[in-house]
Design a protein around this motif. Structure first.
Motif: not given
Ligand SMILES: [Zn+2]
Length: 656
Positions: A116, A130, A132, A193
């Motif tokens: 990413e 980030h 999940h 996601h």
């Protein structure tokens, strides 16, 4: 979910990269946010290049690092301008992207940045986080996921429809945010996601993440979909069924696998669900779990391995349906299986791998059960998951594994394991990749070994019922039994036949013979389901060369040797090998101390040093030497040998 930010600690951290390490670890410490290598973070700041010119860098989490224990070295420095320039490409293959990313790093020894990386570069804030997060991914994986996300967050986030991670996702987000005032939002929700948050300030970026995830949790609670409870009854478990399942899984995988049964509350309610066949067969919680868990679990009824065959066949069909030319099919074994009405089995080559599968499947099951209460679980399409599973960048994460140790995935049981030869065997087996059930009459056995690959069981081997329980516990913990080292024994007081008393005689026969026979009888059904099963009995030099005063010991060991010979004949057709070793003069065991050694040496008119080497080769024999021989016999070099007796005594004139 509460913020774990500690102002007192954070205030002392001066360098932005250290602050990045600190808040990354806060995220990584919560398994409901990220699991085993999931999620990624970054920080941007200006450094001086080797020519003292300022250069803006993005330090991005490197592939293969876990947020929970990441260090400075886990972040890769990438030139920000070059990172952003990569967005100018219309297309960029994965391998080319990785090549460009590596070429843009200022430290060639740093790990490859997360897939990413370009997206991190594109987001115009210093700190980017980030995860999940379970709660968010659960909601997006439901029939009305999109509607719920809009309801929860309104305008404070933007919603990104699912696309493959990597360049395609970065490109998609670049397009969607072209007109966006980034300061007007707190984060991005990526359907199926995860979540991104960002800020110029580490604390705000982290706490925005906590806030967004908390809102998702509150929504689940409001909809009464947060708590998953069951009235759990202890399920009936069949260890032999588990051993058969594990054997079939290993055959499908092409290498030995361990299996661990979990029948906790979540596994139990999941396995009992009326809609199990539907909700368990849709897909993973978040796409990158697929490389660890495969797309779905196998379903097994009545402990019969047929469900594994069915899984394997449908995996091959799934591969053929979606694969492009030149792609090789991975092994067709499942990584977890639901035992209907009972619980869940996790499979892996090592205890670590099994634990990772345990964790991921637990979070997956909980999310599925919550989603079912929220209108129904709806995972990503089979095709999307396939693309992730066979994405070269994901597969690369698995390829870094080294050549497997010889006993990796094998399960061993060693008796008399707290000291001497038994302990040395446990250590040698573990160093060669096996997991070991270490049994001993000493209570120390429970703390004797620090390795997660050893299960210490306190047990008197002459107690049949306790031994049965120990064998079954081994199978439930590791999935089966392949290697048995029947070593426990005792050396009775020296007595002539004339003076022999029945207590000493009976105890020696019980401990040195009958207990081995009982253990062998109990383990044969599991060894039959084992992988390249083999047994080593620890005999004694006293069998071919007995000494006066040791009739109780020598007779028991001689009968034990005979037991091994008969067993070799009986078990050969089942593929189970059984061999006996005859050690002598192994002085680094509990049986010997300096006093005894001195007395024995004096009898022979020798110094202790000479006494220890009183054999043809003039050499000392250690427990470790015996363990080395035992492992060799259990392994490939002796794979065509059974019923043998191998001395390890430095050469004995009376035997040669
Ligand atoms: Zn992600």
């Amino acid at each position: 979910m509460k913020s774990k930010w500690d102002t007192k600690i954070a205030e002392k951290i001066k360098h932005p990269l250290d602050l990045r390490v600190y808040s990354s670890r806060l995220l990584g410490s919560d398994p409901t946010l990220v699991l085993h290598g999931g999620g990624n973070t970054s920080v941007k700041f200006i450094e001086k290049d080797p020519w003292s010119k300022p250069i803006e860098l993005a330090y991005i989490k490197g592939s293969g690092w876990d947020l929970g224990n990441i260090e400075r070295a886990g972040f890769s420095p990438v030139k920000l301008a070059e990172l952003c320039k990569m967005l100018e490409f219309e297309d960029l293959s994965d391998s080319k992207m990785v090549k460009l990313l590596r070429a843009s790093m200022t430290d060639p020894y740093a790990p490859t940045p997360s897939v990413e990386a370009i997206l991190h570069g594109l987001i115009p804030f210093r700190f980017v986080d980030h995860t999940h997060a379970d709660a968010v991914v659960t909601i997006t994986n439901t029939q009305k996921g999109l509607q719920f996300i809009k309801e929860i967050y309104g305008d404070e986030i933007i919603i990104i429809p699912y696309v493959m991670p990597g360049f395609i996702l970065a490109k998609e987000i670049a397009n969607l945010t072209r007109e966006l005032d980034w300061h007007s939002i707190k984060g991005m929700i990526l359907m199926n996601h995860g979540v991104f948050t960002f800020s110029d300030d580490a604390k705000t970026s982290y706490e925005n993440m906590i806030q967004l995830v908390s809102k998702a949790e509150a929504f689940l609670k409001k909809k009464k979909a947060f708590n998953v409870k069951s009235t759990q009854k202890t399920p009936i478990v069949e260890p032999i069924g588990i051993a058969k399942i594990r054997k079939t899984v290993s055959e499908k995988a092409g290498f030995p696998m361990l299996a661990r049964l979990k029948s906790d509350s979540i596994s139990n309610i999941f396995a009992k669900g009326k809609k199990l066949n539907s909700y368990s067969q849709q897909g993973p919680l978040t796409p990158d779990h697929v490389i660890r868990t495969k797309r779905i679990p196998a379903i097994i009824e009545d402990f019969v391995p047929k469900g594994i065959d069915q899984f394997s066949n449908s995996y091959i069909t799934y591969f053929k349906k979606h694969a492009s030319k030149g792609l090789n099919c991975l092994d067709s074994a499942p990584r977890w299986a639901v035992l209907k009405h009972t619980g869940v089995l996790s499979f892996g080559k090592s205890v670590k791998e099994v634990s990772i599968i345990d964790d991921i499947s637990k979070h997956t099951m909980q999310s599925i059960l919550r989603a079912e209460k929220l209108g129904g679980w709806k995972a990503l399409s089979e095709k999307d998951i396939f693309e992730m599973e066979y994405w070269e960048l994901e597969q690369a994460k698995l390829i870094t594994q080294k050549i497997s140790p010889v006993f990796q995935g094998k399960v061993a049981l060693v008796t008399g394991a707290a000291s001497g030869i038994g302990k040395a065997c446990v250590e040698k087996l573990v160093s060669q990749g096996a997991v070991v059930s270490a049994i001993d009459i000493s209570r120390d056995i429970k703390t004797c070994f620090s390795s997660h690959s050893v299960l210490g069981i306190h047990c008197d081997i002459t107690n049949q019922q306790k031994v049965k329980q120990a064998v079954e516990r081994t199978v439930l913990e590791f999935g089966g039994l392949d290697l048995l080292i029947s070593n426990a024994g005792s050396f009775p007081r020296s007595l002539s036949i004339k003076d022999m008393n029945s207590d000493i005689w009976n105890h020696s026969l019980n401990c040195n013979l009958t207990s081995h026979q009982n253990l062998l009888s109990l383990t044969i059904p599991y060894l039959e389901e084992g992988l390249e099963p083999a047994v080593v009995l620890v005999g004694s030099k006293n069998v071919p060369a007995p000494g006066p005063g040791a009739s109780a010991y020598s007779c028991a060991k001689a009968a034990l040797t005979q037991l091994g010979r008969v067993a070799a004949l009986e078990l050969g057709s089942l593929g189970i090998r059984i061999n006996t070793v005859h050690p002598n003069a192994v002085y680094d065991t509990n049986l010997w101390n300096q006093d005894i050694l001195k007395k024995r040496a004096e009898i022979y008119g020798l110094s202790i040093k000479s006494y220890k080497k009183n054999n043809v080769l003039n050499t000392e024999i250690t427990s470790d030497d015996v363990a080395e021989l035992v492992c060799t016999i259990l392994g490939k070099p002796f794979s065509k040998t059974t019923g043998s007796q191998v001395p390890i005594d430095g050469g004995n004139e009376r035997i040669i």
